[in-house]
Design an enzyme around this catalytic site. Sequence first.
Site, PDB file in Angstrom:
ATOM      1  N   SER A 248     -17.148   1.300  -4.420  1.00  0.00           N
ATOM      2  CA  SER A 248     -15.972   1.585  -5.259  1.00  0.00           C
ATOM      3  C   SER A 248     -16.409   1.688  -6.713  1.00  0.00           C
ATOM      4  O   SER A 248     -17.449   1.135  -7.094  1.00  0.00           O
ATOM      5  CB  SER A 248     -14.979   0.427  -5.117  1.00  0.00           C
ATOM      6  OG  SER A 248     -13.966   0.515  -6.090  1.00  0.00           O
TER       7      SER A 248
ATOM      8  N   TYR B  14     -12.996  -8.584  -5.233  1.00  0.00           N
ATOM      9  CA  TYR B  14     -13.241  -7.205  -4.788  1.00  0.00           C
ATOM     10  C   TYR B  14     -14.385  -6.584  -5.614  1.00  0.00           C
ATOM     11  O   TYR B  14     -15.333  -6.015  -5.054  1.00  0.00           O
ATOM     12  CB  TYR B  14     -11.957  -6.385  -4.927  1.00  0.00           C
ATOM     13  CG  TYR B  14     -12.050  -4.982  -4.376  1.00  0.00           C
ATOM     14  CD1 TYR B  14     -11.952  -4.748  -3.002  1.00  0.00           C
ATOM     15  CD2 TYR B  14     -12.247  -3.890  -5.219  1.00  0.00           C
ATOM     16  CE1 TYR B  14     -12.041  -3.461  -2.493  1.00  0.00           C
ATOM     17  CE2 TYR B  14     -12.337  -2.606  -4.715  1.00  0.00           C
ATOM     18  CZ  TYR B  14     -12.232  -2.389  -3.354  1.00  0.00           C
ATOM     19  OH  TYR B  14     -12.329  -1.110  -2.848  1.00  0.00           O
TER      20      TYR B  14
ATOM     21  N   LYS C 162     -18.114  -5.435  -4.162  1.00  0.00           N
ATOM     22  CA  LYS C 162     -18.620  -4.058  -4.222  1.00  0.00           C
ATOM     23  C   LYS C 162     -19.884  -3.981  -5.097  1.00  0.00           C
ATOM     24  O   LYS C 162     -20.776  -3.172  -4.828  1.00  0.00           O
ATOM     25  CB  LYS C 162     -17.535  -3.120  -4.742  1.00  0.00           C
ATOM     26  CG  LYS C 162     -16.321  -2.991  -3.792  1.00  0.00           C
ATOM     27  CD  LYS C 162     -16.675  -2.431  -2.424  1.00  0.00           C
ATOM     28  CE  LYS C 162     -15.427  -2.116  -1.595  1.00  0.00           C
ATOM     29  NZ  LYS C 162     -15.730  -1.549  -0.284  1.00  0.00           N
TER      30      LYS C 162
HETATM   31  P1  NAP Z   1      -7.260   1.283   4.260  1.00  0.00           P
HETATM   32  O1  NAP Z   1      -6.394   2.469   4.287  1.00  0.00           O
HETATM   33  O2  NAP Z   1      -6.676  -0.073   4.035  1.00  0.00           O
HETATM   34  O3  NAP Z   1      -8.135   1.292   5.606  1.00  0.00           O
HETATM   35  C1  NAP Z   1      -9.104   0.295   5.830  1.00  0.00           C
HETATM   36  C2  NAP Z   1      -9.503   0.325   7.271  1.00  0.00           C
HETATM   37  O4  NAP Z   1     -10.483  -0.723   7.473  1.00  0.00           O
HETATM   38  C3  NAP Z   1      -8.334   0.022   8.208  1.00  0.00           C
HETATM   39  O5  NAP Z   1      -8.412   0.804   9.364  1.00  0.00           O
HETATM   40  C4  NAP Z   1      -8.549  -1.451   8.530  1.00  0.00           C
HETATM   41  O6  NAP Z   1      -8.004  -1.854   9.756  1.00  0.00           O
HETATM   42  C5  NAP Z   1     -10.060  -1.512   8.576  1.00  0.00           C
HETATM   43  N1  NAP Z   1     -10.495  -2.907   8.469  1.00  0.00           N
HETATM   44  C6  NAP Z   1     -10.193  -3.780   7.485  1.00  0.00           C
HETATM   45  N2  NAP Z   1     -10.685  -4.991   7.787  1.00  0.00           N
HETATM   46  C7  NAP Z   1     -11.312  -4.858   8.979  1.00  0.00           C
HETATM   47  C8  NAP Z   1     -11.989  -5.760   9.816  1.00  0.00           C
HETATM   48  N3  NAP Z   1     -12.117  -7.054   9.493  1.00  0.00           N
HETATM   49  N4  NAP Z   1     -12.526  -5.302  10.972  1.00  0.00           N
HETATM   50  C9  NAP Z   1     -12.384  -4.008  11.323  1.00  0.00           C
HETATM   51  N5  NAP Z   1     -11.737  -3.105  10.575  1.00  0.00           N
HETATM   52  C10 NAP Z   1     -11.196  -3.540   9.411  1.00  0.00           C
HETATM   53  O7  NAP Z   1      -8.375   1.396   3.128  1.00  0.00           O
HETATM   54  P2  NAP Z   1      -9.105   2.689   2.504  1.00  0.00           P
HETATM   55  O8  NAP Z   1      -8.491   2.962   1.197  1.00  0.00           O
HETATM   56  O9  NAP Z   1      -9.255   3.753   3.508  1.00  0.00           O
HETATM   57  O10 NAP Z   1     -10.534   2.021   2.201  1.00  0.00           O
HETATM   58  C11 NAP Z   1     -11.720   2.374   2.893  1.00  0.00           C
HETATM   59  C12 NAP Z   1     -12.897   1.930   2.040  1.00  0.00           C
HETATM   60  O11 NAP Z   1     -12.833   2.595   0.777  1.00  0.00           O
HETATM   61  C13 NAP Z   1     -12.914   0.438   1.732  1.00  0.00           C
HETATM   62  O12 NAP Z   1     -14.229  -0.058   1.813  1.00  0.00           O
HETATM   63  C14 NAP Z   1     -12.419   0.374   0.311  1.00  0.00           C
HETATM   64  O13 NAP Z   1     -12.872  -0.773  -0.367  1.00  0.00           O
HETATM   65  C15 NAP Z   1     -12.976   1.650  -0.259  1.00  0.00           C
HETATM   66  N6  NAP Z   1     -12.275   2.141  -1.449  1.00  0.00           N
HETATM   67  C16 NAP Z   1     -10.931   2.416  -1.407  1.00  0.00           C
HETATM   68  C17 NAP Z   1     -10.299   2.847  -2.560  1.00  0.00           C
HETATM   69  C18 NAP Z   1      -8.823   3.151  -2.591  1.00  0.00           C
HETATM   70  O14 NAP Z   1      -8.262   3.242  -3.700  1.00  0.00           O
HETATM   71  N7  NAP Z   1      -8.166   3.350  -1.466  1.00  0.00           N
HETATM   72  C19 NAP Z   1     -11.036   3.035  -3.747  1.00  0.00           C
HETATM   73  C20 NAP Z   1     -12.390   2.753  -3.739  1.00  0.00           C
HETATM   74  C21 NAP Z   1     -13.011   2.319  -2.590  1.00  0.00           C
HETATM   75  P3  NAP Z   1      -6.649  -2.768   9.770  1.00  0.00           P
HETATM   76  O15 NAP Z   1      -5.618  -2.005   8.981  1.00  0.00           O
HETATM   77  O16 NAP Z   1      -6.368  -2.860  11.206  1.00  0.00           O
HETATM   78  O17 NAP Z   1      -7.030  -4.055   9.121  1.00  0.00           O
END
Ligand code: NAP
Length: 244
Positions: free
Chosen positions: A136, A149, A153
């Site tokens: 991130s 967080y 990261k």
């Molecule tokens: P999201 O929509 O919340 O999706 C996260 C996914 O990870 C969900 O399917 C969730 O499943 C799964 N997950 C979480 N904890 C888990 C666990 N203990 N075991 C197995 N699966 C798990 O998040 P996203 O925005 O797509 O984020 C994906 C990645 O991008 C993350 O690493 C995040 O830190 C990074 N990121 C996101 C953003 C942003 O603004 N969205 C920005 C920078 C980086 P459940 O829902 O079933 O828990």
Amino acid sequence: MEIRFDGKRALVTGSGKGIGREVAIALEKCGAEVYALSRTQSDLDSLQKQHPGIHAIQADVTNTQETMERVRSLGPIHLLVNNAGVGVLQPFLDVTEEAYGRVMDVNLKACLFVGQVVARGMVERGEGGAIVNVSSQASMAALRDHAVYCASKGALDQLTRVMALELGPHRIRVNCVNPTVVMTDMGRLGWSDPKKAQPMLGKIPLKRFAEVEEVVHAILYLLSDKSSMITGTMLPVDGGFLAC
Ligand code: NAP
């Protein structure tokens, strides 16, 4: 530039929702055999309904030994996306031990141990491979209420560099993508409130948040042979936020 992954087997963690789900779908479209690992069974069911060719694995990555065993049982994996991530928003003075443990276990520990199982197989087969850790912009910039967080990261970026250093001689490339806000469930958690979103948008030269597809494209590039000389990098997908 066409990217194909025919003959490759790919594992994507956290692929029930958000970025991970779209990465899994895109990898399948590009010819890979895809293993989607995530926590909520109903998300995996809907993914498989839409894309019957994708293999679903229900697992909570915080169950380290069980997850490692499941991943080991998949056989050869050529491409790994460590995408599962969680955020718990707390001011630094109120950070709880529970939140610390949960965020670090998903965002850092799982990447290390899933990466370890997959990389061991790659080393044994001697065919190389590619790993992308989803980090991130928060790894390099301080964000209010994101103490754990940001720390998770930042540590993930460093883990990526060490993995790149040690796995490079085995032709295994390891990189990060570092997105800005993306309006997934996680993005909405922190940034739906215009009072928070507007100042952040003000600091992004392109004046918008990232689309899921823009993060997916960066991940596919880093997994592909088009980035064959790139390892140990953090690729911001941030509209210029980290440049300022
Ligand atoms: P999201 O929509 O919340 O999706 C996260 C996914 O990870 C969900 O399917 C969730 O499943 C799964 N997950 C979480 N904890 C888990 C666990 N203990 N075991 C197995 N699966 C798990 O998040 P996203 O925005 O797509 O984020 C994906 C990645 O991008 C993350 O690493 C995040 O830190 C990074 N990121 C996101 C953003 C942003 O603004 N969205 C920005 C920078 C980086 P459940 O829902 O079933 O828990």
